[in-house]
Scaffold this motif. Structure first.
Motif, short mmCIF file in Angstrom:
data_model
loop_
_atom_site.label_atom_id
_atom_site.label_comp_id
_atom_site.label_asym_id
_atom_site.label_seq_id
_atom_site.Cartn_x
_atom_site.Cartn_y
_atom_site.Cartn_z
N GLY A 188 26.01 -6.95 16.79
CA GLY A 188 26.95 -6.89 17.90
C GLY A 188 26.43 -6.11 19.08
N LEU A 189 26.28 -4.81 18.92
CA LEU A 189 25.95 -3.94 20.05
C LEU A 189 24.53 -4.17 20.55
CD1 LEU A 189 27.27 -1.78 21.76
CD2 LEU A 189 26.33 -0.04 20.21
N ILE A 190 23.57 -4.25 19.65
CA ILE A 190 22.18 -4.44 20.07
C ILE A 190 21.98 -5.80 20.75
CG2 ILE A 190 19.81 -4.71 19.23
CD1 ILE A 190 20.33 -2.51 17.24
N PRO A 191 22.49 -6.92 20.20
CA PRO A 191 22.34 -8.19 20.93
C PRO A 191 23.01 -8.20 22.29
CG PRO A 191 22.88 -8.60 18.62
CD PRO A 191 23.03 -7.14 18.84
N VAL A 192 24.18 -7.55 22.41
CA VAL A 192 24.85 -7.49 23.71
C VAL A 192 23.99 -6.72 24.71
CG1 VAL A 192 26.83 -6.54 24.94
CG2 VAL A 192 27.18 -7.79 22.82
N GLY A 193 23.48 -5.57 24.28
CA GLY A 193 22.62 -4.79 25.16
C GLY A 193 21.34 -5.53 25.52
N PHE A 194 20.77 -6.24 24.55
CA PHE A 194 19.54 -6.99 24.82
C PHE A 194 19.80 -8.15 25.78
CE2 PHE A 194 16.48 -10.38 23.73
CZ PHE A 194 15.31 -9.74 24.09
N SER A 195 20.97 -8.80 25.66
CA SER A 195 21.29 -9.90 26.58
C SER A 195 21.43 -9.39 28.02
CB SER A 195 22.58 -10.59 26.15
OG SER A 195 23.71 -9.75 26.32
N LEU A 196 22.01 -8.20 28.17
CA LEU A 196 22.09 -7.62 29.51
C LEU A 196 20.70 -7.30 30.05
CD1 LEU A 196 23.89 -6.58 31.80
CD2 LEU A 196 23.96 -4.37 30.63
N TYR A 197 19.86 -6.75 29.22
CA TYR A 197 18.47 -6.47 29.62
C TYR A 197 17.73 -7.76 29.94
CZ TYR A 197 13.53 -5.23 28.99
OH TYR A 197 12.17 -5.08 29.15
N LEU A 198 17.98 -8.80 29.13
CA LEU A 198 17.28 -10.07 29.30
C LEU A 198 17.69 -10.78 30.59
CD1 LEU A 198 15.31 -12.08 27.99
CD2 LEU A 198 17.26 -13.05 26.75
N SER A 199 18.94 -10.54 31.03
CA SER A 199 19.43 -11.22 32.23
C SER A 199 18.68 -10.79 33.49
CB SER A 199 20.93 -10.97 32.40
OG SER A 199 21.19 -9.60 32.67
N PHE A 200 17.95 -9.69 33.42
CA PHE A 200 17.16 -9.23 34.56
C PHE A 200 15.70 -9.64 34.44
CE2 PHE A 200 20.69 -6.21 34.22
CZ PHE A 200 21.22 -6.30 35.50
N HIS A 201 15.38 -10.55 33.52
CA HIS A 201 14.00 -10.99 33.30
C HIS A 201 13.93 -12.50 33.20
CE1 HIS A 201 13.95 -6.78 32.01
NE2 HIS A 201 12.64 -6.79 32.18
N ARG A 202 12.75 -13.04 33.39
CA ARG A 202 12.46 -14.44 33.12
C ARG A 202 11.69 -14.51 31.81
NH1 ARG A 202 11.20 -14.08 38.70
NH2 ARG A 202 12.72 -15.19 40.01
N TRP A 203 12.18 -15.38 30.91
CA TRP A 203 11.55 -15.46 29.59
C TRP A 203 11.85 -16.82 28.99
CZ3 TRP A 203 13.49 -13.68 24.32
CH2 TRP A 203 12.44 -13.60 23.40
N ASP A 204 10.81 -17.44 28.44
CA ASP A 204 10.98 -18.75 27.81
C ASP A 204 11.14 -18.66 26.31
OD1 ASP A 204 8.47 -17.98 27.06
OD2 ASP A 204 7.43 -19.75 27.85
N GLY A 205 11.24 -17.45 25.78
CA GLY A 205 11.43 -17.27 24.34
C GLY A 205 10.16 -17.03 23.57
N LEU A 206 8.98 -17.29 24.18
CA LEU A 206 7.71 -17.12 23.47
C LEU A 206 6.74 -16.21 24.22
CD1 LEU A 206 7.09 -20.81 22.27
CD2 LEU A 206 7.95 -18.89 20.93
N GLY A 207 6.58 -16.43 25.51
CA GLY A 207 5.63 -15.65 26.29
C GLY A 207 6.14 -14.27 26.63
N SER A 208 5.44 -13.64 27.55
CA SER A 208 5.83 -12.30 27.98
C SER A 208 6.97 -12.38 28.99
CB SER A 208 4.64 -11.58 28.60
OG SER A 208 4.15 -12.32 29.71
N MET A 209 7.77 -11.33 29.04
CA MET A 209 8.88 -11.27 29.98
C MET A 209 8.38 -10.89 31.37
SD MET A 209 11.97 -9.43 27.87
CE MET A 209 12.59 -10.14 26.32
#
Length: 320
Positions: free
Chosen positions: A47-68
């Motif tokens: 719950g908490l970690i995925p929510v925090g990671f999604s917020l962090y991820l929203s400020f990055h470009r990432w295709d799921g495999l390469g580097s952010m």
């Protein structure tokens, strides 16, 4: 005249006071904390970690495999200008309105009927609650057959009364009506049980007093039942808003065979693409996890906004 000497009373026996122990440390309760820790560990991990990671991820470009790659607020700026996202919001709101208000009305009527029933109450409750526990995939497949253009039950009924058949799953409004009908059928019984629980908390003396004052059934409902059910109505409306604005399985299964490009497209012209379907399309079809995370937070803000609006509307009517 000599006065008698005052005899001093012996001092009262001092009661033995228990020895005050020092406060036990947190470590002394480790067994209790260990007993409740699984919930918090699971909430932290899923719950908490995925929510925090999604917020962090929203400020990055990432295709799921390469580097952010850090993108700052560009994802959110693009989201505000994304016409398809706003179209998905419009589709979601229309489907939610077409499903929620008829559903609340039918649930209220059903609850009143169940509350006045004398025999077989439990059978009726089970029958009305059954759609909510039925697999949504199975229900969507059945409704896809019901709203089929050439062999659907709805078009067969329309032709039986002399009306033309409708391409329900190939026209914008037909798609929205089909999805809303499915959602209404699924959630009416669930909310009827909630309304029924609220009806059973209303004292019978109030109805007796209303009848003695000459109030009819309609006046009793609007002057006694509905005001006392306002907290339950608020709960049902907020829950229906949260679930309705996050609809995914209903349009995805119902329309997955009507568009060969993507199972998340929402049918021809994206007429049935809800916000969550758009999120899945951007994330898993386009492999744009950063922008998908930004879409998810946009959905969260829309749901919170509509929940607050509904809550304020019901509260304001209660104060009038």
């Amino acid at each position: 005249m000599a006065t008698a000497p005052v005899v001093e009373t012996p001092p009262a026996a001092v009661a033995a006071t228990p020895v005050v122990h020092a406060k036990k440390g947190i470590l002394s309760y480790w067994r209790l904390y260990a007993a409740i820790s699984p919930f918090y560990l699971l909430f932290l991990a899923f719950g908490l970690i995925p929510v925090g990671f999604s917020l962090y991820l929203s400020f990055h470009r990432w295709d799921g495999l390469g580097s952010m790659e850090f993108a700052g607020l560009s994802q959110y700026r693009y989201l505000l200008d994304d016409s398809q996202f706003w179209s998905a919001i419009g589709n979601t709101i229309i489907i939610w309105a077409l499903a929620t208000f008829p559903m609340i009305f039918l649930a209220m009527v059903t609850a009143v009927m169940l509350n006045s029933a004398v025999r077989f109450k439990n059978v009726y409750r089970f029958a009305f609650f059954l759609p909510n526990v039925t697999s949504i995939v199975a229900v969507a497949i059945i409704f896809g057959s019901v709203f089929s253009t050439n062999f659907g039950l709805v078009n067969a009924l329309l032709q039986a009364v002399g009306l033309d058949q409708v391409a329900w799953l190939n026209t914008p409004w037909g798609i929205k009506v089909a999805i809303a009908t499915l959602m209404t059928w699924q959630w009416t019984g669930y909310n009827a049980i909630i309304f029924l629980a609220g009806l059973q908390t209303i004292p019978g003396e109030l109805y007796e007093a209303a009848r003695m004052d000459g109030a009819g059934p309609v006046q009793t409902f609007f002057r006694v039942t509905l005001p006392l059910l306002r907290p339950v109505l608020l709960f049902v409306l907020v829950i229906s808003t949260v679930t309705g604005l996050q609809s995914f399985s209903e349009p995805q299964v119902l329309l997955q065979t009507t568009d060969n490009n993507s199972s998340f497209a929402g049918g021809p012209g994206h007429a049935g693409q809800t916000m969550v379907l758009y999120f899945f399309q951007q994330t898993f079809d386009n492999n744009d996890f950063g922008y998908g995370a930004a879409v998810a937070w946009g959905i969260f803000l829309v749901v919170v906004l509509f929940s607050i609006i509904n809550w304020r509307l019901v509260q304001r009517r209660g104060e009038e």
